[in-house]
Write a protein that holds these residues in place. Structure first.
Motif, short mmCIF file in Angstrom:
data_model
loop_
_atom_site.label_atom_id
_atom_site.label_comp_id
_atom_site.label_asym_id
_atom_site.label_seq_id
_atom_site.Cartn_x
_atom_site.Cartn_y
_atom_site.Cartn_z
N PHE A 1 -14.20 -20.45 10.45
CA PHE A 1 -13.64 -21.70 9.97
C PHE A 1 -13.57 -22.72 11.10
CE2 PHE A 1 -9.86 -24.41 9.69
CZ PHE A 1 -10.16 -25.14 8.55
N GLU A 2 -13.16 -22.27 12.28
CA GLU A 2 -13.06 -23.20 13.41
C GLU A 2 -14.42 -23.77 13.79
OE1 GLU A 2 -11.67 -23.19 18.06
OE2 GLU A 2 -10.60 -21.90 16.65
N ILE A 3 -15.46 -22.92 13.75
CA ILE A 3 -16.81 -23.40 14.04
C ILE A 3 -17.21 -24.48 13.03
CG2 ILE A 3 -19.26 -22.77 14.05
CD1 ILE A 3 -18.41 -20.03 15.12
N PHE A 4 -16.96 -24.19 11.74
CA PHE A 4 -17.28 -25.16 10.68
C PHE A 4 -16.49 -26.45 10.87
CE2 PHE A 4 -15.98 -27.05 6.64
CZ PHE A 4 -17.21 -27.38 6.09
N TYR A 5 -15.19 -26.30 11.18
CA TYR A 5 -14.31 -27.46 11.32
C TYR A 5 -14.80 -28.37 12.45
CZ TYR A 5 -10.20 -30.22 12.59
OH TYR A 5 -9.36 -31.24 12.91
N ARG A 6 -15.08 -27.78 13.60
CA ARG A 6 -15.50 -28.59 14.75
C ARG A 6 -16.86 -29.22 14.51
NH1 ARG A 6 -12.39 -28.57 19.12
NH2 ARG A 6 -10.89 -26.90 19.50
N ARG A 7 -17.67 -28.59 13.71
CA ARG A 7 -19.03 -29.10 13.48
C ARG A 7 -19.06 -30.23 12.45
NH1 ARG A 7 -23.00 -31.19 12.82
NH2 ARG A 7 -25.16 -30.49 13.00
N PHE A 8 -18.11 -30.22 11.48
CA PHE A 8 -18.19 -31.19 10.39
C PHE A 8 -16.92 -32.05 10.23
CE2 PHE A 8 -21.28 -27.86 9.28
CZ PHE A 8 -22.43 -28.64 9.17
N PRO A 9 -15.77 -31.51 9.78
CA PRO A 9 -14.63 -32.39 9.48
C PRO A 9 -13.94 -32.98 10.71
CG PRO A 9 -14.43 -30.28 8.31
CD PRO A 9 -15.48 -30.13 9.37
N ALA A 10 -14.07 -32.33 11.87
CA ALA A 10 -13.33 -32.80 13.06
C ALA A 10 -13.59 -34.28 13.31
CB ALA A 10 -13.73 -31.98 14.28
N GLY B 1 -6.92 -30.28 23.34
CA GLY B 1 -7.95 -29.87 24.30
C GLY B 1 -9.20 -29.37 23.60
N GLN B 2 -10.10 -28.78 24.37
CA GLN B 2 -11.38 -28.34 23.82
C GLN B 2 -11.29 -26.97 23.15
OE1 GLN B 2 -13.59 -29.17 27.66
NE2 GLN B 2 -15.10 -29.92 26.20
N THR B 3 -10.29 -26.18 23.48
CA THR B 3 -10.24 -24.80 22.97
C THR B 3 -9.30 -24.63 21.78
OG1 THR B 3 -8.52 -24.21 24.58
CG2 THR B 3 -10.81 -23.85 25.22
N GLU B 4 -8.34 -25.54 21.58
CA GLU B 4 -7.40 -25.43 20.47
C GLU B 4 -7.43 -26.71 19.66
OE1 GLU B 4 -3.71 -22.69 21.21
OE2 GLU B 4 -3.83 -24.17 22.81
N PRO B 5 -7.87 -26.65 18.40
CA PRO B 5 -7.94 -27.86 17.58
C PRO B 5 -6.56 -28.41 17.26
CG PRO B 5 -8.42 -25.91 16.27
CD PRO B 5 -8.34 -25.46 17.70
#
Length: 249
Positions: A28-37, A58-62
């Motif tokens: 989910f985090e990969i998807f989130y950072r790639r699209f909705p972020a 930061g870069q490691t925790e959304p």
């Protein structure tokens, strides 16, 4: 990089099916950072708050992580409104790592968001960020209408990346408060003493804490340090309001 990570997750999941929830969250985090972020903000606190805090993680925790959500909820209870956001991913295969030009693209995202909030409200605005987000917030502070900035776990040192982290800290005019763990591997107490900072930059220390504001000792000790961080965040924001004489705005 993301395809490799997904394949690695799939291999581990096949070996240990019980870890499905852990890896589902990772996917989910990969998807989130790639699209909705970067397309929306998460808001805590009331519209009639004493000030608006724009929070960059930061870069490691959304933005939605428990670490960042806990800070936002604590500040909301302290009378602030907090809007958390994630930076939109900068996809450019010709730039495999961060440099000053790509960092500037992230700065522009924060500038645009802050300018929008400034037009929609006359409340004082405070920039806040964790690690990389704190560095971006400090870099944009002089270019927006914010009254000051709070940086949590500032990434002073990282030899593996090539972008300017500290040069702008030498000539800052607006108030920047850095909340730093004394054992932070991106800048310990001893290391920061060797760095020249403007008189407007103040450092508050959480003794015994690392970059994630943990002690590496026990969960109880980690919770104590996190609570110290929460208190330091609210004190820093109140200090910025007091210094600008706008606490009653």
């Amino acid at each position: 990089m993301e395809k490799y990570r997904i394949k690695r997750i799939a291999r581990r999941l096949a070996a240990d099916p019980k870890s499905i929830f852990i890896y589902a969250r990772a996917c989910f985090e990969i998807f989130y950072r790639r699209f909705p972020a970067g397309t929306f903000t998460l808001t805590n606190g009331k519209r009639n708050s004493i000030a608006l805090i724009i929070y960059a993680p930061g870069q490691t925790e959304p933005a939605y992580s428990s670490f960042n959500a806990g800070i936002a909820k604590h500040l909301a209870k302290s009378g602030f409104q907090v809007k958390r956001f994630d930076f939109k991913p900068i996809i450019n295969k010709s730039r495999p790592s961060l440099d000053d030009s790509t960092v500037e693209l992230f700065c522009n995202q924060l500038i645009a968001l802050t300018d929008t909030e400034s037009r929609n409200s006359d409340k004082p605005i405070i920039l806040m960020g964790k690690s990389f987000g704190g560095a971006i917030a400090s870099k944009t502070l002089e270019r927006v209408g914010a009254i000051g900035c709070v940086a949590i776990g500032y990434p002073f040192l990282n030899p593996s990346t090539n972008w300017s982290r500290i040069n702008h800290l030498q000539g800052m005019k607006k108030k920047l408060i850095i909340i730093q763990g004394s054992n932070d591997n991106y800048g310990t107490k001893d290391q920061i003493q060797e760095i020249k900072l403007a008189s407007s930059v103040e450092t508050k220390w959480i003794e015994g804490a690392d970059h994630g504001f943990k002690t590496q000792l026990t969960p109880v000790q980690d919770e104590i340090k996190y609570n110290e961080l929460l208190q330091a965040c609210s004190e820093a924001c109140n200090s910025l309001l007091s210094n600008c004489n706008c606490s009653n705005t």
